[in-house]
Design an enzyme around this catalytic site. Structure first.
Site, mmCIF file in Angstrom:
data_model
loop_
_atom_site.group_PDB
_atom_site.id
_atom_site.type_symbol
_atom_site.label_atom_id
_atom_site.label_comp_id
_atom_site.label_asym_id
_atom_site.label_seq_id
_atom_site.Cartn_x
_atom_site.Cartn_y
_atom_site.Cartn_z
ATOM 1 N N ARG A 268 0.853 -1.193 0.000
ATOM 2 C CA ARG A 268 0.000 0.000 0.000
ATOM 3 C C ARG A 268 0.885 1.238 0.000
ATOM 4 O O ARG A 268 1.542 1.539 0.988
ATOM 5 C CB ARG A 268 -0.915 0.007 1.225
ATOM 6 C CG ARG A 268 -1.811 1.233 1.260
ATOM 7 C CD ARG A 268 -3.016 1.089 2.165
ATOM 8 N NE ARG A 268 -2.718 1.150 3.572
ATOM 9 C CZ ARG A 268 -3.639 1.349 4.515
ATOM 10 N NH1 ARG A 268 -4.903 1.487 4.171
ATOM 11 N NH2 ARG A 268 -3.304 1.379 5.779
ATOM 12 N N ASP A 555 -3.874 2.827 13.980
ATOM 13 C CA ASP A 555 -3.020 3.398 12.949
ATOM 14 C C ASP A 555 -3.540 4.803 12.659
ATOM 15 O O ASP A 555 -4.401 5.296 13.383
ATOM 16 C CB ASP A 555 -2.978 2.506 11.711
ATOM 17 C CG ASP A 555 -4.291 2.486 10.956
ATOM 18 O OD1 ASP A 555 -5.269 3.066 11.458
ATOM 19 O OD2 ASP A 555 -4.335 1.897 9.871
#
Ligand SMILES: CC(=O)SCCNC(=O)CCNC(=O)[C@H](O)C(C)(C)COP(=O)(O)OP(=O)(O)OC[C@H]1O[C@@H](n2cnc3c(N)ncnc32)[C@H](O)[C@@H]1OP(=O)(O)O
Ligand SMILES: O=CC(=O)O
Length: 655
Positions: A268, A555
């Site tokens: 990603r 996160d």
């Protein structure tokens, strides 16, 4: 702009990657020099007129986007906005950027040369603009790529354009798609993919075989320090080559090696909003995601081809898109990369995270733009909640309840997931579920079982709704998740052609997608947001982007929910429940909460760790962001300047 940046990162057209790669190798060999001046021996590759037109179109869009976020600045000229002036919002003024150096001089507006580069006295213009963010003696000669620690002079974000599309716009797009013969057709080949595990360090790459795919994250779960990024690239290169090993000194030198069977590797890259301030290309900080993509692709495509055959990888997860034009830029990037590498079109595959509210109104268009490169869509549910608040920041009637209550059972979240599944299956691609953020609770078996039960319930809902796969933050969840999915799928690889889905997703309306979530708002919620937000930010500033807190993986996406929710409550003076007493959310209340929660965190982590960590700094940043008159677009954009290495000590060297 995107193409220009990509060219600068990819080996072929503008010729730079080999040098960057040398740098990575040097880092791998523990030569931690931060400054290199790298020669650029080849000229820019000429573009065809069609490419130029497309590139210009996308450049304008990308410029618009990045300017909103205060990230990139262009030289003036036709089709290109003028450089930002000192004193203008978004200008990289050295004092604002916390740097010494000359302010940017006023520059006349000029026509751009080919490829959107500024014409006329372009070199002088670049030098002047570059010197606005660097000490004078550091100005680089033209025709060289700076792979160096330097300051980008980033600005705080502006109001975003998070805007749900109007129904007539969608109708128009759909009609367009029908005219192109793409309505209800198979656009994309199918890949088999199942539970994802998601993380990013050498050891974790080595342990990725529990799921069928494993994702290395340069985005929300990574603090984008130069060192993290480069070490990540080195790890990926070695992982793809099959040579990666890791010796864990903390565990008596335990050696980790790859098993014979490994999961498929997805990467990603960062979102379009994040710059890479350590790489300057023609006087501009590079676009972070293109650095991530370019380096990984350059190093891995040959190994993918050798190991897996033509048309199979590398694989990507694309985050944070708000509009299909961003997908179009990605598609152009993929096509160009494939051409440059001489590999089959469609070798690169990408799953797009639908994780912004605007993007849910663009899913067909996103799939269409990526066409041969698409591997499907994924519910990025945490960011989606964050985006919901951001989009409706000015709407007091859409305040969120406590963060813990905003789950997939809320109507707007359920509708989003059902619509995503329907959209994907009509296009014959995978519809991936959301990320389970639980992490195993090692010291309490009962609490661990209760947490696993929540995960099972969540995954059962996903598979019943029609999802084809899903993901989790921690490998400890994978056996339970596989049991649920495989039990329900009964040997089928996916549910793309399953009989009627259990929900009539065709009936989902715009109103369903934006319906305000229900539930209580409490002072305890404000406290938890603050505790989590501050601790996450402290860890992020210390170089860690994925943080276990209170048995959940936090996160940037989940931390963003905490931040924007506090901001929203304060902005609209929400009434919060304080154990039966109603209190108003005010800056004074937040100040008290921050003070008390900081004391609690200090007690939890211990005085020594608290003193050594960046908790006090994080507390200040978090408080400032919660009371800011305008909502900052991204926590990480605001804080990025604090992790950029501004003053490399080593002298410039030629590799
Ligand atoms: C929107 C979004 O949310 S994007 C999501 C992005 N998030 C992520 O990528 C998070 C990924 N997860 C992680 O980073 C980690 O799981 C954390 C930080 C939450 C917890 O990590 P740890 O503290 O190491 O967990 P823990 O000690 O329980 O790990 C147990 C074992 O599993 C390994 N492990 C933990 N997470 C992962 C992972 N994601 N992938 C592979 N292995 C992992 C550990 O290395 C450890 O191995 P060992 O026992 O051989 O040493
Ligand atoms: O990126 C994933 C999310 O859930 O947010």
């Amino acid at each position: 702009m995107a193409y220009a940046m990509l060219d600068a990162v990819l080996a072929t057209s503008p010729r730079r990657v080999p040098h960057v790669c040398v740098y990575i190798c040097a880092l791998h060999g523990h030569q931690r020099t931060h400054t290199h001046t790298l020669p650029l021996p080849f000229p820019l590759r000429a573009q065809s007129s069609r490419e130029t037109k497309l590139a210009r179109h996308d450049a304008q869009y990308a410029h618009h986007w990045h300017r909103r976020h205060g990230v990139l600045r262009h030289a003036g000229g036709r089709g290109h906005p003028r450089p930002l002036r000192p004193g203008v919002r978004g200008h990289p003024h050295p004092r604002r950027a916390g740097l010494r150096g000359r302010p940017a001089a006023r520059v006349p507006r000029r026509r751009p040369a080919r490829h959107g580069a500024p014409a006329g006295d372009a070199a002088a213009l670049r030098r002047r603009r570059a010197s606005a963010v660097r000490p004078r003696h550091e100005v680089r000669p033209r025709g060289r790529l700076d792979v160096r620690a330097s300051a980008a002079g980033h600005r705080g974000p502006h109001r975003g354009d998070h805007r749900p599309r109007r129904p007539q716009e969608d109708g128009h797009k759909r009609a367009q798609l029908r005219r192109q013969g793409l309505h209800g057709k198979h656009l994309i080949r199918v890949r088999t993919c199942k539970p994802n595990v998601h993380a990013f360090e050498g050891k974790k790459i080595l342990k990725r075989d529990t799921g069928r795919t494993w994702q290395a994250d340069f985005e929300d779960a990574l603090a984008p320090t130069w060192e993290n990024l480069m070490r990540g690239q080195v790890n990926l290169r070695d992982a793809v080559a099959g040579t990666i090993t890791f010796r864990d000194a903390a565990r008596g030198g335990r050696l980790y090696k790859l098993d014979e069977r490994t999961a498929k590797l997805f990467v990603r890259p960062r979102g379009w909003h994040l710059p890479e301030a350590h790489v300057f290309i023609d006087g501009e900080p590079a676009i972070g995601c293109l650095v991530d993509f370019g380096l990984y692709f350059f190093h891995s495509h040959a190994a993918f081809r050798a190991g897996q055959g033509a048309g199979f990888g590398p694989f990507f997860y694309l985050p944070k898109m708000e509009h299909s034009r961003e997908a179009r830029i990605w598609n152009g990037v993929f096509e160009r990369a494939e051409r440059v590498a001489g590999i089959e079109r469609g070798s690169i595959r990408a799953t797009v995270l639908v994780e912004t509210l605007p993007a849910v109104f663009q899913m067909d268009e996103i799939l269409h733009e990526l066409r041969d490169h698409s591997a499907g869509l994924n519910c990025g549910r945490w960011d989606y909640i964050f985006s919901y608040v951001k989009t409706f920041r000015a709407h007091p009637d859409r305040l969120l309840p406590d963060r813990a209550l905003v789950g997939m059972a809320q109507h707007f979240m359920r509708s989003y997931s059902h619509l995503l599944i329907r959209t994907c299956h009509r296009r014959q691609v995978h519809a991936m579920g959301g990320m389970a953020a639980q992490i195993p609770i090692k010291d309490d078996a009962a609490a661990n079982e209760a947490a696993l039960e929540l995960v099972r319930g969540d995954k059962l809902r996903e598979v019943r709704a029609g999802h084809d796969g899903t993901w989790a933050a921690h490998p400890g969840l994978i056996p339970a998740i596989r049991e649920v999915f495989e039990g329900h799928l009964g040997g089928k690889p996916n549910q793309i052609n399953a009989a009627a889905p259990p929900v009539d997703a065709a009936a989902i309306t715009e109103e369903d997608l934006i319906q305000p979530p229900r539930g209580a708002r409490t002072v305890e919620g404000l406290r938890l947001n603050t505790r989590v937000g501050v601790q996450y930010l402290a860890a992020w500033l210390g170089g860690s982007g994925s943080v276990p807190l209170y048995n959940l993986m936090e996160d940037a996406a989940t931390a963003e929910i905490s931040r924007v929710q506090n901001w929203q409550w304060l902005r609209h003076g929400a009434t919060l429940d304080a154990g039966g007493v109603a209190v108003r959310a005010t800056p004074e209340l937040l100040a008290r909460v921050v003070e008390e929660e900081m004391a609690r965190v200090r007690a939890e982590v211990g005085a020594e760790r608290f003193r050594r960590g960046r908790y006090a700094e994080a507390g200040k940043i978090f408080s400032r962001q919660c009371v800011a008159p305008e909502l900052d677009d991204f926590l990480t954009l605001d804080a990025y300047g604090l992790i950029v290495v501004h003053h490399p000590r080593a002298p410039a060297s030629k590799l």
